[in-house]
Design an enzyme around this catalytic site. Sequence first.
Site, PDB file in Angstrom:
ATOM      1  N   HIS A  18       0.814  -1.215   0.000  1.00  0.00           N
ATOM      2  CA  HIS A  18       0.000   0.000   0.000  1.00  0.00           C
ATOM      3  C   HIS A  18       0.849   1.269   0.000  1.00  0.00           C
ATOM      4  CE1 HIS A  18      -3.476  -2.596   1.697  1.00  0.00           C
ATOM      5  NE2 HIS A  18      -3.495  -2.545   0.381  1.00  0.00           N
ATOM      6  N   HIS A  41      -8.803  -7.222  -7.612  1.00  0.00           N
ATOM      7  CA  HIS A  41      -9.155  -8.153  -6.532  1.00  0.00           C
ATOM      8  C   HIS A  41      -9.354  -7.316  -5.263  1.00  0.00           C
ATOM      9  CE1 HIS A  41      -7.102 -10.675  -9.518  1.00  0.00           C
ATOM     10  NE2 HIS A  41      -7.717 -11.718  -8.987  1.00  0.00           N
ATOM     11  N   SER A 102      -6.884  -1.827  -0.307  1.00  0.00           N
ATOM     12  CA  SER A 102      -6.363  -1.043  -1.429  1.00  0.00           C
ATOM     13  C   SER A 102      -7.411  -0.149  -2.090  1.00  0.00           C
ATOM     14  CB  SER A 102      -5.700  -1.957  -2.459  1.00  0.00           C
ATOM     15  OG  SER A 102      -6.536  -3.035  -2.808  1.00  0.00           O
ATOM     16  N   GLU A 120     -14.520  -7.262  -7.587  1.00  0.00           N
ATOM     17  CA  GLU A 120     -14.439  -8.358  -6.623  1.00  0.00           C
ATOM     18  C   GLU A 120     -15.347  -9.488  -7.087  1.00  0.00           C
ATOM     19  OE1 GLU A 120     -13.777 -11.019  -3.984  1.00  0.00           O
ATOM     20  OE2 GLU A 120     -12.568  -9.178  -4.027  1.00  0.00           O
ATOM     21  N   GLY A 146     -11.624 -10.871 -11.406  1.00  0.00           N
ATOM     22  CA  GLY A 146     -10.623  -9.847 -11.686  1.00  0.00           C
ATOM     23  C   GLY A 146      -9.748 -10.155 -12.885  1.00  0.00           C
ATOM     24  N   ASP A 166      -3.932  -7.883  -7.324  1.00  0.00           N
ATOM     25  CA  ASP A 166      -3.559  -8.341  -5.983  1.00  0.00           C
ATOM     26  C   ASP A 166      -4.322  -9.624  -5.662  1.00  0.00           C
ATOM     27  OD1 ASP A 166      -2.861  -8.553  -3.320  1.00  0.00           O
ATOM     28  OD2 ASP A 166      -4.139  -6.901  -2.663  1.00  0.00           O
TER      29      ASP A 166
END
Length: 286
Positions: A18, A41, A102, A120, A146, A166
Site C-alpha cells: 500500500h 481483486h 487497497s 471483486e 478480476g 492483488d
Amino acid sequence: MNYRHVYHAGNFADVVKHAVLARLVEYLKRKDKAFRVIDTHAGIGLYDLSSEEAQKTGEWHDGIGRLIDATLPADAAALLAPYLAAVRTVNPDGGIEKYPGSPLIARHLLRKQDRLSAIELHSEDSQILANLFEGDFQTRVTELDGWLALGAHLPPKEKRGLVLVDPPFEIAGEFDRLVEGLKKAHRRWPGGIFALWYPVKDRKAVAAFREALAGAGIPKIMDIEFYIRPPSSEPRLDGTGMVVVNPPFQLESELAVMLPALGKVLGEDARARWTVEWLAGETPAS
C-alpha cells in the site's frame, strides 16, 4: 495464504504494497488530467482489526501496528504520509482499530476528477464493498472475476491510470495467471501502469515467475522485494513482492528512501532486506 484477507490485513506485506500503491497514485496526480485506478481483486475495502479473524493471527501488530506511530526520517515520513493519512482517516480516534484495503486507500487519494473501479468476484464481499462506497459517484464496484477485468475494462476511457492486481493466492497457478494476465492487459493498454503483488513464500515459484516476466516481451518491468527475515526452513511468508510495469521515473529513488525506513520498523531482529531490480528495461528480452 488464506483467501479471507482479514486474517492478514495490515501485515508487513500490506504495508509495503500500500505504500507503493500510494506513491503511484501520487505520481498520477502530478498532471491535472483525470485518471482511473482499477483494483482487480478489491476485497471488502475495510477490515476490522478487533475481529476474531484478525486477532487470531495478529499479523497487523507487526505491520501497521509498528509503523503508525513510528519515528521516521523526515524524507521517508514525507513519502509515506499519503498512505498513513489514509490509514488514520479510518481511525479518527487514534490508534489502530480498522485497516483500509487497497480500494479505500486509492479512493482516499483521488481528486474530484479521478475514478476508481473496484472489482471483486465473491458475491458477499462484493456486496460489502458496494455498501462501503454507496452513493460515491467516483467509484464503481463490479462483481466480476478480476482476471477477466484485465481484458474487459482496458483501456479505461481516461487513458491514464493504474491497474492493481492483488490476487489472493488461495489456489495453485496464481503466478502463471499473473504473467498471462499482464500480457493480455499490456497488449490492450501498453501505456498503463500495472502493479502486481505477490507473496515471497515459495522461492522456486518466485524465481520462475520473475524469469517468465523477464521473457514476456514487455518493457519497463521493475521488481520490488522486501523481506522481514531470512528464508525459513518451512513455507511461511518471509517476504513480499511488487512488480511495477511502466513505473514513474522517480519511483526507484523513492524506494531507496522508503524501504530502508520500513526495514528498520518492520524487520525481525534487524534482519530485513530489500531489492529493487529491473527485469526488463526500455528494450525487453523477446
